[in-house]
Write a protein that holds these residues in place. Structure first.
Motif, PDB file in Angstrom:
ATOM      1  N   ILE A 554       0.806  -1.197   0.130  1.00 36.88           N
ATOM      2  CA  ILE A 554      -0.030   0.116   0.084  1.00 36.88           C
ATOM      3  C   ILE A 554       0.862   1.186  -0.042  1.00 36.88           C
ATOM      4  N   ALA A 555       0.579   2.011  -1.009  1.00 36.36           N
ATOM      5  CA  ALA A 555       1.391   3.403  -0.849  1.00 36.36           C
ATOM      6  C   ALA A 555       0.969   4.320   0.158  1.00 36.36           C
ATOM      7  N   HIS A 556       1.940   5.225   0.731  1.00 30.41           N
ATOM      8  CA  HIS A 556       1.479   6.150   1.728  1.00 30.41           C
ATOM      9  C   HIS A 556       2.176   7.261   1.372  1.00 30.41           C
ATOM     10  N   CYS A 557       1.685   8.431   2.248  1.00 30.47           N
ATOM     11  CA  CYS A 557       2.100   9.639   2.046  1.00 30.47           C
ATOM     12  C   CYS A 557       2.979  10.293   3.340  1.00 30.47           C
ATOM     13  N   ALA A 558       3.316   9.538   4.137  1.00 31.37           N
ATOM     14  CA  ALA A 558       4.032  10.240   5.379  1.00 31.37           C
ATOM     15  C   ALA A 558       5.485  10.042   4.987  1.00 31.37           C
ATOM     16  N   MET A 595       8.118  -0.536   6.241  1.00 27.88           N
ATOM     17  CA  MET A 595       7.837   0.698   5.970  1.00 27.88           C
ATOM     18  C   MET A 595       9.017   1.295   4.999  1.00 27.88           C
ATOM     19  N   ASP A 596       8.855   1.462   3.772  1.00 26.98           N
ATOM     20  CA  ASP A 596       9.802   2.093   2.894  1.00 26.98           C
ATOM     21  C   ASP A 596       9.391   3.689   2.643  1.00 26.98           C
ATOM     22  N   SER A 597      10.082   4.490   2.096  1.00 26.25           N
ATOM     23  CA  SER A 597      10.034   5.744   1.933  1.00 26.25           C
ATOM     24  C   SER A 597       8.354   6.055   1.355  1.00 26.25           C
ATOM     25  N   THR A 598       7.950   5.353   0.459  1.00 26.53           N
ATOM     26  CA  THR A 598       6.662   5.689  -0.288  1.00 26.53           C
ATOM     27  C   THR A 598       5.592   4.643  -0.039  1.00 26.53           C
ATOM     28  N   SER A 599       6.358   3.268   0.157  1.00 26.35           N
ATOM     29  CA  SER A 599       4.951   2.224   0.443  1.00 26.35           C
ATOM     30  C   SER A 599       5.211   1.567   1.648  1.00 26.35           C
ATOM     31  N   CYS A 600       4.072   0.801   2.059  1.00 18.48           N
ATOM     32  CA  CYS A 600       4.112   0.084   3.293  1.00 18.48           C
ATOM     33  C   CYS A 600       3.756  -1.426   2.687  1.00 18.48           C
ATOM     34  N   HIS A 601       4.840  -2.543   3.001  1.00 17.04           N
ATOM     35  CA  HIS A 601       4.669  -3.963   2.604  1.00 17.04           C
ATOM     36  C   HIS A 601       4.234  -4.645   3.969  1.00 17.04           C
ATOM     37  N   LEU A 602       3.071  -5.332   3.790  1.00 18.86           N
ATOM     38  CA  LEU A 602       2.595  -6.290   4.785  1.00 18.86           C
ATOM     39  C   LEU A 602       2.452  -7.647   4.458  1.00 18.86           C
ATOM     40  N   LEU A 603       2.820  -8.238   5.421  1.00 20.72           N
ATOM     41  CA  LEU A 603       2.715  -9.864   5.430  1.00 20.72           C
ATOM     42  C   LEU A 603       1.373 -10.309   6.319  1.00 20.72           C
ATOM     43  N   LEU A 604       0.489 -10.596   5.576  1.00 19.96           N
ATOM     44  CA  LEU A 604      -1.104 -10.874   6.307  1.00 19.96           C
ATOM     45  C   LEU A 604      -1.368 -12.426   6.214  1.00 19.96           C
ATOM     46  N   ASP A 605      -2.010 -12.747   7.434  1.00 18.60           N
ATOM     47  CA  ASP A 605      -2.337 -14.135   7.312  1.00 18.60           C
ATOM     48  C   ASP A 605      -4.036 -14.285   7.397  1.00 18.60           C
ATOM     49  N   GLN A 606      -4.739 -13.076   7.486  1.00 24.32           N
ATOM     50  CA  GLN A 606      -6.227 -13.244   7.519  1.00 24.32           C
ATOM     51  C   GLN A 606      -6.690 -12.280   6.475  1.00 24.32           C
ATOM     52  N   PRO A 607      -7.676 -12.530   5.833  1.00 26.50           N
ATOM     53  CA  PRO A 607      -8.478 -11.577   4.796  1.00 26.50           C
ATOM     54  C   PRO A 607      -9.060 -10.564   5.535  1.00 26.50           C
ATOM     55  N   GLY A 608      -9.289  -9.358   5.140  1.00 27.00           N
ATOM     56  CA  GLY A 608     -10.083  -8.346   6.030  1.00 27.00           C
ATOM     57  C   GLY A 608      -9.671  -6.959   5.319  1.00 27.00           C
ATOM     58  N   SER A 609     -10.295  -5.924   5.980  1.00 29.77           N
ATOM     59  CA  SER A 609      -9.918  -4.484   5.480  1.00 29.77           C
ATOM     60  C   SER A 609      -8.796  -3.899   6.479  1.00 29.77           C
ATOM     61  N   TYR A 610      -7.671  -3.303   5.589  1.00 30.68           N
ATOM     62  CA  TYR A 610      -6.488  -2.911   6.415  1.00 30.68           C
ATOM     63  C   TYR A 610      -6.315  -1.364   5.805  1.00 30.68           C
ATOM     64  N   ALA A 611      -5.794  -0.674   6.933  1.00 32.23           N
ATOM     65  CA  ALA A 611      -5.521   0.775   6.566  1.00 32.23           C
ATOM     66  C   ALA A 611      -4.269   1.315   7.324  1.00 32.23           C
ATOM     67  N   LEU A 612      -3.547   2.091   6.931  1.00 29.64           N
ATOM     68  CA  LEU A 612      -2.333   2.716   7.603  1.00 29.64           C
ATOM     69  C   LEU A 612      -2.759   3.898   8.212  1.00 29.64           C
ATOM     70  N   ILE A 613      -2.842   4.212   9.427  1.00 26.88           N
ATOM     71  CA  ILE A 613      -3.398   5.214  10.280  1.00 26.88           C
ATOM     72  C   ILE A 613      -2.283   5.887  10.969  1.00 26.88           C
ATOM     73  N   GLY A 614      -1.981   7.099  10.836  1.00 18.81           N
ATOM     74  CA  GLY A 614      -0.832   8.133  11.469  1.00 18.81           C
ATOM     75  C   GLY A 614      -1.408   8.766  12.619  1.00 18.81           C
ATOM     76  N   GLU A 615      -0.654   8.776  13.752  1.00 13.31           N
ATOM     77  CA  GLU A 615      -0.954   9.609  14.659  1.00 13.31           C
ATOM     78  C   GLU A 615       0.232  10.655  14.802  1.00 13.31           C
ATOM     79  N   PRO A 616       0.177  12.146  14.731  1.00 16.30           N
ATOM     80  CA  PRO A 616       1.287  12.747  14.842  1.00 16.30           C
ATOM     81  C   PRO A 616       1.687  12.989  16.288  1.00 16.30           C
TER      82      PRO A 616
END
Length: 916
Positions: A554-558, A595-616
Motif C-alpha cells: 500500500i502506498a503512503h504519504c508520510a 515501511m519504505d519511503s513511499t510504500s508499506c509492505h504487509l505480510l497478512l495471514d487473515q483476509p479483511g480491511s486494512y489501513a495505515l493510520i498515522g498519529e502525529p
C-alpha cells in the motif's frame, strides 16, 4: 596321567572287555583305543550318518555337538586330544528298519568356559569315535569358537560428489568379528542389490561400485555388517550426482538495432543443455555475443528536371512532366512530394472561343461589376473597424467599475515575504495575500465560478470546501489463484497483493479479490488526531484458507520519522470499527509491516480491511502533498481557467484528479511537484503571480486563496482544489505565462511555472502519465514472480537448515535488510520463503534481481573461508540470478514508471561476475 583320564580309561577298558574278546592296552594318554581282535560275526565298519559341525558360542550359551553312526556299538567324543567322560555323553540308540543294523547317536555340550580355558596351538576341536564288531571309525574335527563382532568399522564409506555417468566407488571394511561379518549396503534405508540393478556391483571386498552414476543414485549410503552376534551400521556417506551446465545452441542473430547506420546485432544462448543441477558448474563463456552491423539508410526520392512543354493543344493547354528518379527512393525512403505533371494555358488567357479571342467575347457588364465589388469590400472593412473600437471602449469602461487593478501587487498587502526563484523570466514579483473579512471563512472557490467539477468518477458530496470527493464506486480487481500463486494489482493506485507459491493447497483454487474502499474510512476515530496515510484496502474472500502469509503493498504519504509519527496498522472488525493490529515500530508475531519511503509492505495471514493510520506526535510530523496545475478554455473563447490541486502524495489519491481533468479535457501545465506539509496548525496558501497585466485580466480578490490546516491535514486521500479565472483582452493573445505559488504559512513553498498556448485548436487532454491504459490486473503462475521457482526452492532449502553454521534465514534477512521483527519469521514453517515473498513485494516495480544476487554473494564470501562449509554455500544461486529472468509487467505501482511486457529481454547486471 590325571585322575579324570585314568577313570575314563578304566571305564573304556571295562567296556572293551564286555564287547571284545581280546583288548590291548592304550598306547598312551592321547592315543586311540582300537580293539585287539574283532568278532568273527559278519558286519561292517561303522560309518557316520551325522558328523559334528563347526559351532560358535554366542554370549554364554553352550553349544551342542552331535554324532550319529551305523552300525555302532559305542560312540565317544574326544576334544583337544582327550576323551570326554562318558557321564558327559547323552546317548540314544535305535534300529534301522531297512538293514536291521543298530544306529547310535551321541550328544555333548561345550561351554564358553571350556573354550576360554583351552590354550593350545590350534582352535578348540572335537571329534567322535564309533565302534562296531569290525573296528572303529573317526569323524571329522569340528571347531568351536566364541562368536563376537567389534563395534567400530575398520573403514567407513566416505561421501562423494560425482558427475553424471561417472563411476562411484564406496569403500567399507567391516568390524573384526567371528564369524566374519557379512556386508550389505543400504541407500536411503533401502537394501541395494546387484541382483536387481546391473549398474551396481557389490564386491566380495565389501566395496560398492556404481559403474555409471545416474541422478537417481544420489542419496545417503550406509554399510551394514552383521554376523550371528550382532549388526553394526557404518557412518552414512552422502553421494551427490551433479550435472554440469551445458550451453544451448545459439539463437539466430537479431536484426540490427538501428534503422540507419552502424548498429549492433545480438545472439544469445542459455545454460540449459543441460541446466546445472545439484551444484554442478555453471557454463563458462559468454551467454550473449554482439557484432556490429550496418543498416542501409533510407534515401528519399528527388525530382528530375521538368521536361519541355508540349505543343499547345486545341484546348489551348500544354503539359510537362518530371520523374522521381533523382535519386529514386530506396531503402524505405520517401517518395517525392508534389505533382509529377503540370498543365497550363498556352495562350496567356487569350484562348479563342468560336474563333474569337476571349476579351472580344466577354460581357460588357464585366468592368462595371468589378468596380462594385471593390467599393463594397472597402465599406465592409470600415464598418468592422468601427465596431471593434466601440467594443473595446465599452469593455474598458466596464473594467473601470472595479475601481482598482487587483492584479497589481501594490494594491494588496499581506504576509508574503520575498522569495527568489529561477524561471525563464528573471523578475521577482511582489506577492499579495487575501484574507477574508473577520468572521467569514476564506473563499475556496472563486466567486462566480462554476463549482461542478464532477464526472463519471468524481462527485460533489463533501461538506468541506474545496474537497473533490470520489464516488463510492469501488476500485476492485479479482483473479483465480491456485497452488502456483500469483499477483493482484489495482492499476495506478500503488496497491497490489502477492500470493506466494504454495500458499494455497494443491488441487484447490480460490477466486480472490482486492478492493480499495472509497469514501470516509471506518478505521479512524473521530475524537483522535489520526489521519489516513494511504487507501483503505480489503482483500478476500473471508473464508480464505492460507498456509503462509500473503504480501500486500500500500502506498503512503508520510515522511517516516519515529520521533514524530506513531503509525499503526488497523483492521476493520465485524462491528465496522477499527482495531489495532500492530504498531510499525513494535514487533509482532501476528503480522509483519515493512515501511519504505513511499510504500508499506504487509505480510497478512487473515483476509479483511486494512489501513495505515498515522498519529502525529509532534508538530514536526510531515505528510507529502502532490501539487498539480491544469488548464482549459472557459465558457467563451476569451476565458481561460487554471485549476490547482493539492492531494496526498499517493498514486490512488491522484487518480481522482486525473479522472476529473480527463473528463474536462484539461491539460497538465506543469510536472506535478511534492510539497512537505507540516502538522504545525498553519494554513496552506495558493496564489497566482506574474500574470501579464496588459494581456490578461483576473477576477478581483482571487489572486490568493487559502485552505485551512484541518482541510489539508485531514483530507484523507480526497483532493483539494482551487481555481483562477482569467480573461484575455485580445484574440491575438495566444500565450499565457505566470507562476502559481503554493506554500504553508511558516513552512515550505513550491512554485509551479505555467507557460502554455490557449488557442482552441491546440487544446490537449491530460497526458497518460498514470498508465491509465494498463490492463494487467492479475497474473498467475511463474510469470508473476521475479525469482524463478527452482531458485526459490534452493534458497529455502539452504537457509532453512538449522545446522548451516550461521548461514540461516536470519543471515539472509540481514543481508536483504529485512531483519526487523524476526520473531514473525521464526514462527513460519519456512522463514526463508516468507522473507523472499517480502523481497518480491518490495522490488516488484524494479524487476531487478541484483540486490538478491549481491546478498547471496556476500554470504558466500563470508563462509567460503571454511572448506567444510564451502560446498554448502551453493554459490551457483548467484549465477542463476545474475543471468536474469524475464521481466514482469506490474502496472500502476508508480506514476511515471515504464513497464515491460512478459517477453521483455533478460535483465543485465553491470557486475564483474558477468564479464565472462
Amino acid at each position: 596321567m590325571g585322575a579324570l583320564t585314568k577313570g575314563r580309561y578304566l571305564s573304556l577298558g571295562f567296556v572293551f572287555l564286555v564287547f571284545c574278546t581280546t583288548c590291548t592296552t592304550s598306547k598312551g594318554a592321547t592315543g586311540d583305543i582300537p580293539p585287539d581282535s574283532l568278532p568273527s560275526v559278519p558286519g561292517t565298519l561303522p560309518h557316520f550318518l551325522k558328523e559334528p559341525e563347526d559351532a560358535y558360542i554366542v554370549k554364554s550359551n553352550p553349544i551342542k555337538l552331535l554324532c550319529r553312526a551305523v552300525p555302532a556299538l559305542q560312540i565317544f567324543f574326544k576334544c583337544n586330544g582327550e576323551w570326554v567322560h562318558q557321564n558327559e555323553h547323552v546317548s540314544r540308540e535305535s534300529m534301522d528298519q531297512n538293514t536291521g543294523l543298530k544306529v547310535r547317536e551321541v550328544l555333548i555340550n561345550v561351554s564358553r568356559q571350556q573354550v576360554e580355558d583351552f590354550h593350545g596351538p590350534e582352535d578348540y576341536w572335537c571329534l567322535c569315535v564309533a565302534w562296531s564288531h569290525l573296528g572303529t571309525s573317526k569323524s571329522r574335527k569340528a571347531t568351536v569358537h566364541i562368536a563376537y563382532l567389534r563395534k567400530n568399522f575398520e573403514q567407513d564409506p566416505q561421501g562423494k560428489e560425482v558427475p553424471i555417468k561417472g563411476m562411484i566407488v564406496l569403500h567399507c571394511r567391516p568390524p573384526e568379528g567371528v564369524p566374519t561379518a557379512e556386508v550389505e549396503w543400504l541407500k536411503n534405508e533401502e537394501l541395494v542389490s546387484s541382483m536387481t540393478d546391473e549398474n551396481i556391483d557389490t564386491r566380495a571386498d565389501h566395496n560398492l561400485i556404481i559403474s555409471e552414476a545416474r541422478l537417481s543414485d544420489s542419496g545417503n549410503y550406509t554399510c551394514l555388517a552383521s554376523n550371528i552376534v550382532a549388526k553394526r551400521r557404518s557412518a552414512t556417506a552422502t553421494v551427490v550426482v551433479f550435472v554440469n551446465g551445458g550451453w544451448s545452441l545459439w539463437t539466430e542473430w537479431s536484426s540490427c538495432n538501428v534503422p540507419c547506420g552502424r548498429g549492433v546485432q545480438k545472439r544469445s544462448r542459455t545454460c540449459t543443455n543441460p541446466a546445472p543441477l545439484n551444484g554442478g558448474a555453471f557454463c563458462e563463456g559468454m551467454s550473449v555475443q554482439k557484432i556490429t552491423c550496418n543498416s542501409l539508410c533510407p534515401i528519399d526520392g528527388g525530382w528530375e528536371e521538368w521536361s519541355d512543354w508540349t505543343v499547345c493543344s486545341v484546348q489551348c493547354e500544354r503539359q510537362r512532366r518530371r520523374d522521381c528518379n533523382n535519386p529514386p527512393p530506396r531503402h524505405r525512403g520517401k517518395m517525392c512530394e508534389g505533382p509529377g505533371d503540370a498543365t497550363e494555358n498556352c495562350t496567356g488567357g487569350m484562348c479563342t472561343q468560336n474563333g474569337k479571342l476571349l476579351h472580344d467575347v466577354r460581357p460588357q457588364s464585366m468592368n462595371s461589376s468589378n468596380d462594385v465589388a471593390l467599393y463594397s469590400g472597402l465599406g465592409a472593412g470600415v464598418i468592422a473597424v468601427a465596431v471593434l473600437v466601440v467594443a473595446v471602449m465599452l469593455y474598458r469602461r466596464n473594467q473601470s467599475d472595479y475601481g482598482v487593478d487587483v492584479i497589481d501587487p501594490s494594491a494588496l498587502t499581506g504576509g508574503f515575504q520575498s522569495f527568489n526563484f529561477k524561471t525563464a523570466r528573471q523578475g521577482v514579483a511582489d506577492r499579495a495575500e487575501y484574507h477574508a473579512p473577520k468572521g467569514q471563512p476564506p473563499e475556496t472557490f472563486p466567486r462566480g465560478l462554476n463549482r461542478d467539477y464532477s464526472n463519471s468518477t468524481v462527485e460533489r458530496r463533501s461538506p468541506k470546501k474545496g474537497l473533490l470527493s470520489p464516488t463510492k464506486v469501488q476500485l476492485k480487481t479479482t483473479g483465480v489463484f491456485g497452488h502456483l500463486g500469483g499477483r493482484l494489482v489495482v492499476p495506478n493506485t500503488g496497491v497490489s497483493l502477492l500470493v506466494p507459491h504454495g500458499t494455497i493447497a494443491e488441487d484447490t483454487s480460490w477466486e480472490m479479490y482486492m478492493v480499495i474502499n472509497q469514501g470516509e474510512s471506518s478505521l479512524q476515530t473521530e475524537e483522535s488526531c489520526d489521519i489516513l496515510l494511504g487507501p483503505e484496502v480489503t482483500y478476500g474472500p473471508p473464508g480464505l484458507d492460507l498456509s503462509s502469509p500473503v504480501a500486500m503493498t500500500i502506498a503512503h504519504c508520510a515522511e517516516l520519522d519515529a520521533e514524530n509519527w506513531n503509525i499503526q496498522l488497523k483492521r476493520k472488525t465485524q462491528e465496522n470499527k477499527g482495531e489495532e493490529v500492530m504498531s510499525v515500530e513494535d514487533e509482532s508475531t501476528s503480522c509483519y509491516c515493512l515501511m519504505d519511503s513511499t510504500s508499506c509492505h504487509l505480510l497478512l495471514d487473515q483476509p479483511g480491511s486494512y489501513a495505515l493510520i498515522g498519529e502525529p506526535l509532534t508538530q514536526a510530523a510531515v505528510k507529502r502533498l502532490k501539487l498539480a496545475v491544469f488548464g482549459s478554455l472557459g465558457p467563451t473563447a476569451m476565458d481561460y481557467s487554471l485549476r490547482v490541486y493539492c492531494v496526498d502524495d499517493t498514486p490512488h489519491a491522484f487518480q481522482g484528479v486525473v479522472a476529473t481533468e480527463k473528463g474536462k479535457g484539461g491539460q497538465l501545465l506543469e510536472e506535478p511537484k511534492m510539497l512537505p506539509f507540516r502538522g504545525n496548525t498553519f494554513s496552506l496558501q495558493v496564489s497566482i503571480q506574474d500574470v501579464p497585466q496588459f494581456l490578461w485580466s483576473i477576477k478581483p480578490f482571487t489572486t490568493c486563496q487559502e485552505f485551512s490546516f484541518s482541510q489539508v491535514w485531514c483530507s484523507n486521500q480526497q483532493p483539494l482544489h482551487c481555481a483562477f479565472s482569467l480573461e484575455r483582452y485580445s484574440p491575438a493573445t495566444t500565450q499565457l505565462s505566470c507562476k502559481i505559488s503554493v506554500r504553508q504559512v511558516k513552512g515550505h513553498e513550491q512554485i509551479l511555472q505555467v507557460y502554455t498556448s490557449v488557442v482552441q485548436s491546440e487544446k490537449e487532454s491530460v497526458p497518460f502519465f498514470m498508465q491509465s491504459d494498463c490492463t494487467i490486473t492479475s497474473q498467475t503462475g511463474p510469470k508473476a514472480f521475479k525469482i524463478p521457482l527452482s531458485i526459490r526452492q534452493r534458497i529455502c532449502a539452504t537457509f532453512d537448515t538449522a545446522n548451516a553454521k550461521g548461514k540461516d534465514w536470519q543471515l539472509l534477512a540481514q543481508k536483504l535488510h529485512l531483519d526487523i521483527n524476526l520473531s514473525y519469521f521464526a514462527k513460519q514453517q519456512s522463514p526463508s520463503a516468507v522473507i523472499l515473498s517480502l523481497w518480491e513485494a518490495r522490488h516488484q516495480d524494479t524487476g531487478d534481481l541484483d540486490s538478491l544476487a549481491c546478498a547471496l554473494e556476500e554470504i558466500d564470501k563470508i563462509h567460503s573461508k571454511s572448506p567444510a562449509t564451502k560446498r554448502q554455500e551453493d554459490p551457483d544461486l548467484v549465477h542463476h540470478l545474475e543471468t536474469g529472468n524475464p521481466g514482469i509487467p506490474v502496472c500502476g505501482m508508480g506514476e511515471l514508471t515504464n513497464h515491460e511486457s512478459a517477453n521483455s529481454v533478460p535483465l543485465e547486471f553491470p557486475r564483474n561476475s558477468l564479464s565472462t
